[in-house]
Structure formats: structure tokens, C-alpha cells
Design a protein around this motif. Structure first.
Motif, short mmCIF file in Angstrom:
data_model
loop_
_atom_site.label_atom_id
_atom_site.label_comp_id
_atom_site.label_asym_id
_atom_site.label_seq_id
_atom_site.Cartn_x
_atom_site.Cartn_y
_atom_site.Cartn_z
N LEU A 2 0.83 -1.21 0.00
CA LEU A 2 0.00 0.00 0.00
C LEU A 2 0.86 1.26 0.00
CD1 LEU A 2 -2.64 -1.10 2.66
CD2 LEU A 2 -3.06 -0.75 0.22
N PHE A 10 -4.05 5.05 -3.23
CA PHE A 10 -4.37 4.58 -1.87
C PHE A 10 -5.79 5.00 -1.49
CE2 PHE A 10 -4.54 5.21 2.75
CZ PHE A 10 -4.10 3.98 3.20
N LEU A 14 -9.03 2.63 -0.80
CA LEU A 14 -9.73 2.78 0.48
C LEU A 14 -11.24 2.89 0.24
CD1 LEU A 14 -8.51 3.03 3.27
CD2 LEU A 14 -8.58 5.51 3.04
N ALA A 15 -11.63 3.72 -0.70
CA ALA A 15 -13.04 4.01 -0.95
C ALA A 15 -13.77 2.86 -1.64
CB ALA A 15 -13.16 5.28 -1.81
N SER A 16 -13.03 1.90 -2.18
CA SER A 16 -13.64 0.83 -2.97
C SER A 16 -14.48 -0.13 -2.12
CB SER A 16 -12.54 0.03 -3.68
OG SER A 16 -11.95 -0.88 -2.75
N SER A 18 -13.96 -3.08 -1.33
CA SER A 18 -13.19 -4.12 -0.66
C SER A 18 -12.96 -3.67 0.79
CB SER A 18 -11.85 -4.31 -1.38
OG SER A 18 -10.91 -4.88 -0.49
N PRO A 19 -13.17 -4.57 1.77
CA PRO A 19 -13.05 -4.15 3.18
C PRO A 19 -11.62 -3.83 3.60
CG PRO A 19 -13.56 -6.50 3.03
CD PRO A 19 -13.65 -5.96 1.64
N PRO A 21 -7.77 -2.20 2.07
CA PRO A 21 -7.47 -1.51 3.32
C PRO A 21 -8.69 -0.79 3.88
CG PRO A 21 -6.65 -0.21 1.48
CD PRO A 21 -7.14 -1.53 0.92
N GLY A 22 -8.70 -0.66 5.20
CA GLY A 22 -9.80 0.02 5.87
C GLY A 22 -9.29 0.89 7.00
N GLY A 23 -10.12 1.01 8.05
CA GLY A 23 -9.81 1.92 9.15
C GLY A 23 -8.50 1.60 9.87
N VAL A 26 -5.69 3.10 7.88
CA VAL A 26 -5.79 4.56 7.95
C VAL A 26 -5.29 5.07 9.30
CG1 VAL A 26 -7.40 6.52 8.01
CG2 VAL A 26 -7.61 4.78 6.23
N ALA B 36 -13.06 8.87 2.24
CA ALA B 36 -12.89 7.60 1.51
C ALA B 36 -13.41 6.42 2.33
CB ALA B 36 -11.41 7.39 1.16
N ASP B 146 -14.80 1.17 10.84
CA ASP B 146 -14.37 2.02 9.71
C ASP B 146 -15.14 3.35 9.72
OD1 ASP B 146 -12.57 0.07 8.42
OD2 ASP B 146 -14.41 -1.08 8.19
#
Lengths: 210, 210
Positions: A2, A10, A14-16, A18-19, A21-23, A26, B36, B146
Motif C-alpha cells: 500500500l 491509496f 480505500l473508498a472501494s 473491498s473491506p 485496506p480500511g480503518g 488509515v 474515503a 471504519d
């Protein structure tokens, strides 16, 4: 990795839908940005005549913040990797009782690992906040807002990682592990909140009341 | 452009002894990451049977969070550009009285512009928090952490941008501008803090007490 993607890529990932990458990733990124800002203020203090008295201290702080920044940057990827291991465990076969038992054990084990990564993010953010406090109190006053943003990012990173610790603890069966981690994350969170308030108070007194 | 650098390169530039990029760009990045994450939770809610009742609402929220995310991503670069214009104004010649007056006017003008960028970051973070609240209340409960990290990032982005607004206001002579912006940023900051607390309360009740 990433961290080898562009900032735009990135944010897109994130916005996609897919869970990962997530929080969790971030939170680590926020921590890394906070530690980097603390490093920047050190770099803008070292070598300045006006701050010659704190030169040695700022050099020592910079060594720490750079070490912590690199650790937090690695945790951006580690969090997503740990989450993917949990997802893979959920994907294990569950046709027989034996398979079900093996799957449950794998999920529990992977969730424990996925809990320890955000706990490490929390620890590293809290350690960085100790350094950010020195930076806010003794660093270049022209960069006071940067020291303040450093503290806000480290605090948000720590609190964000805590949410990830908590959501994972909720699905763990090992009561001893849950209790031990709960005690740890609660203490770290309290310390981080106290430190970030101290940094922001120091920044406030430098910027003055506007 | 900063957003076309890798995450690692961005963090390296941040930590360096150059004052830009600094806290202003980081505040915009935190906001973009928060928006995001709100988008991600929308994407993980839309199309799920269990959440069919909120499908239309989540689709509308997603449209907003994606618009706000793109605006915040642009502000990462805009903040550094505005800061560089201020630095360039400080570099203007000041040998004659005429040059001094022109330099002072240029610094004041550039500082006003550099104040309005973080004010825009604040507004965009606050708008995103309104969306994050809907996401936390009605989005996929598996992604509660998230939604919480989204709120923490948007709140930290807003508070970080506020520090940049304040440090710039401190060197401005136009009392009317200072008063107007002070009223605006104070109101936005209060609203953002209230909204982020509401989001975190919603997330807390989903994750439960651990």
C-alpha cells in the motif's frame, strides 16, 4: 504494498467495495503522518541560532520520531495483511465437524493477530505523542500549528486503532487474552488523550487567542 | 503533485526540513481518508440483502462522500501551493520603501489566500461528517469501526485545518477579514466536534462495551 501506491491510488483503494485496506491501515497512516510532522518540526529547529540551546534534545527527538514513523508506515501494510488472513480463515471449508473446528480455531488465531497489530499502532502513536510534546514545547515556534496537527493525527490514529482492537476483541473467545488486551488498550488510550491535550495546550499558548 | 507521489515519498517529504508540505496538507489528507472510509462503508452496504431498505440513501451518501473526497484530495496540493506563494512573497526585495510596501501587501494577500484553503478543508470535513453520521447509523454494521475511523479522521482534519487558519490570522492586518473568518471557523469547528461525537456514539453502541 500500500505504501508504494500513490496517495491517489491509496485513497481510491480505500473508498472501494473491498473491506481492506480500511480503518486499521488509515489509523496507522495517520500515526505515520503525525510522527513525520514531529520530525519536520525537529528538522526546522535543528541548526537555527535561536534554538541552539535545544539542538541536542531535538536531535535525540528526531531519532525517535523517525524510528516511530517508519514503524507506523510498516503497520499500514501489516494491518491489511492481518485482515486478509482473517478473511482467508473465514473461507476455510466447513463441511465436516473436524473442518468446522479447524476453521473456528484458524479464525480465532487470525483475529488475535489482527488485534495485536492495531494495539501496536496505539503503542507507537502514544510513544510518538511523548516526542510531539517536547517538539511543541521546545521546537521552532513558527511551526506550532504543525506540532498541533502532529498531535491531532497521533491521537486520531491511536483512537482509530482502538476501535479496531475493540471490534476484534468482540469476536474472541479467549477471556484471558480479551482482558489483558482491554487493560492495555484502555491505559494507552488514556495516556494518549492526556498527552495530546498537553501538546494542544502548548500549541495554543504559542499561537495565542485568535 | 503531492497526491501523485507514493505514500512513502509523501511521508518522507513531510518529515524533511522543508516547511511544505506540512500540517495543512496533512489535515486535507486526513479529511480525504475519512471521506474515503465513509465511501467504503457505503460500498459495503449497497447491494447487501440485509440493507436493502437503505440502498437508495446509501447511494446518495456515496455520491456526496466521493465528491467531498475528491475535493479534499485536491486541497492536499492546494494548501502546499498557497504556502509556497506566501514564502515567495517573503522573498520579495525590500531595499526601498516602495519595495517594502509592495512586499508587505503581497505577504498580506498571500496569507489571506493561505487562510482560505484550510477554511475550505474545515468546511469539507464538516460536510463529510454529516454523511459519516448517516453511514454510522445505517451502514453495514460489520464496518462500524471504519465509520468510526472516518469520523476521527474528519474531526482531526477539521481541527488541524483550524490551527492553520489561526496561525495565519495571527499575521493579518485586515481586522474585518480576521473577524469574519474567526466567526466562520469557530462555528464549523463546533459543528464538526458535535457530529464526530454523534458518529462515535453510534459506533460505540454497535461495537458494544469491550
Amino acid at each position: 504494498m500500500l505504501t508504494e501506491k500513490t496517495v491517489t491510488q491509496f485513497l481510491d483503494e480505500l473508498a472501494s467495495n473491498s473491506p481492506a485496506p480500511g480503518g486499521g491501515s488509515v489509523a496507522a497512516l495517520a500515526g505515520a503522518a503525525g510522527a513525520a510532522l514531529a520530525s519536520m518540526v525537529c528538522n526546522l529547529t535543528i541548526g537555527k541560532k535561536k534554538y541552539v540551546d535545544v539542538q541536542a534534545e531535538m536531535t535525540a527527538v528526531l531519532q525517535q520520531t523517525e524510528k516511530l514513523r517508519k514503524e507506523l508506515a510498516l503497520l499500514i501494510d501489516k494491518d491489511t495483511e492481518a485482515f486478509n488472513v482473517v478473511m482467508a480463515a473465514f473461507g476455510l471449508p466447513k463441511a465436516t465437524e473436524q473442518e468446522q473446528a479447524a476453521r473456528t480455531a484458524a479464525i480465532q488465531e487470525a483475529t488475535k493477530s489482527a488485534t495485536l497489530i492495531p494495539l501496536q499502532v496505539m503503542k507507537t502513536c502514544e510513544q510518538s505523542l511523548h516526542q510531539a510534546l517536547i517538539v511543541a514545547q521546545k521546537g521552532n515556534k513558527n511551526s506550532a500549528s504543525d506540532a498541533g496537527v502532529a498531535a491531532l493525527m497521533l491521537q486520531a490514529g491511536c483512537a482509530g486503532a482502538a476501535l479496531n482492537v475493540r471490534i476484534n476483541l468482540g469476536s474472541l473467545q479467549d477471556a484471558g487474552f480479551v482482558q489483558q488486551v482491554t487493560e492495555q488498550y484502555t491505559a494507552i488510550l488514556q495516556s494518549a488523550l492526556k498527552l495530546s491535550r498537553e501538546v494542544l495546550a502548548a500549541v495554543d499558548s504559542t499561537i495565542g487567542a485568535n
